[in-house]
Design an enzyme around this catalytic site. Sequence first.
Site, PDB file in Angstrom:
ATOM      1  N   ASP A   1      30.969  39.846  48.054  1.00 32.34           N
ATOM      2  CA  ASP A   1      30.594  39.620  46.845  1.00 32.34           C
ATOM      3  C   ASP A   1      29.922  38.108  46.853  1.00 32.34           C
ATOM      4  OD1 ASP A   1      32.106  41.755  46.389  1.00 32.34           O
ATOM      5  OD2 ASP A   1      32.831  41.119  44.385  1.00 32.34           O
TER       6      ASP A   1
ATOM      7  N   LYS B   1      27.207  41.829  39.231  1.00 32.07           N
ATOM      8  CA  LYS B   1      28.231  41.349  38.964  1.00 32.07           C
ATOM      9  C   LYS B   1      28.437  40.262  37.968  1.00 32.07           C
ATOM     10  CE  LYS B   1      32.705  39.624  41.014  1.00 32.07           C
ATOM     11  NZ  LYS B   1      33.599  39.435  42.424  1.00 32.07           N
TER      12      LYS B   1
ATOM     13  N   LYS C   1      29.760  45.535  38.043  1.00 30.73           N
ATOM     14  CA  LYS C   1      31.023  44.785  38.241  1.00 30.73           C
ATOM     15  C   LYS C   1      31.366  43.747  37.240  1.00 30.73           C
ATOM     16  CE  LYS C   1      34.274  42.957  41.439  1.00 30.73           C
ATOM     17  NZ  LYS C   1      34.715  42.488  42.654  1.00 30.73           N
TER      18      LYS C   1
END
Length: 312
Positions: free
Chosen positions: A149, A212, A248
Amino acid sequence: MPTAFADVTASDSTLRRFLHGLPGVDAVGLEARAASLGTRSIKTTAKAYAIDLAISMIDLTTLEGADTPGKVRALGAKAVHPDPTDRDTPRTAAVCVYPDMVATAKEAVAGSGVKVASVATAFPAGRAAIDVKLGDVREAVAAGADEIDMVIDRGAFLSGDYMTVFEQIRAVKEASGTARLKVIFETGELSTYDNIKRASWIGMIAGADFIKTSTGKVGVNATPPNTLLMLEAVRDFRAQTGVQIGVKPAGGIRSTKDAVKFLVLVNETAGPDWLDNHWFRFGASSLLNDLLMQRQKLATGRYSGPDYVTVD
């Protein structure tokens, strides 16, 4: 990167022209649709399915300076068996930790199918030289991270230096090897829906496997409107390229009611192909406890006492 976008990324000017040529976001319409979808109610059987689906989509997360190996091992155990009294409870999708905790997390979830995700690139601020960011990524991958991430350079993005953002994502994607890459925009710092849309397209073109919303470390994190906008982006990207990319939302999603609202957004916007933890995740820690409490309420007709779930 899909070959269709090779010309788009040929130079800073062509990338800028493409991004600023995207249709502007109707903020009122976006917020109204998100609010409308948030009022949908679901029946008991559908709610039970939604709760289990949401549990299976959680990246169970601990990203604190006070993280210890013991805390990470406990988190891993909870990811594998969220409710030790009911082994039919789904496992979470992943545990998410800092790079130095990846090896501990891998050991804790070994053989379970739970992935280990690691934040990298000088998370959460992203204020570091590219060599430092790539070193962060390589450390996590070497320790066994299944997913990375990363945070984008919001300073570069907000100053209009889109090519730097694109090139850094490409470099991180390469350094990630076989690990799937989630690109964090920190939507609360991007200020406008148009910026969120542009960031989404940069991320997708650069090779993100997921886009995300947030780090969970700022005042405004995942919201229904910004997630809806990103779902529209991945839907449109697949329509143009045939490439499917995950979404996400992270930060601020704490209740079962919230999670169900987001699942409705997914189904009604991107479609049922995204209703799977390979394509949709929740970045959360406290959400899991509420899902477990609601799951037991559906099964037994009553709420459990305060000791039913572990305190993260």
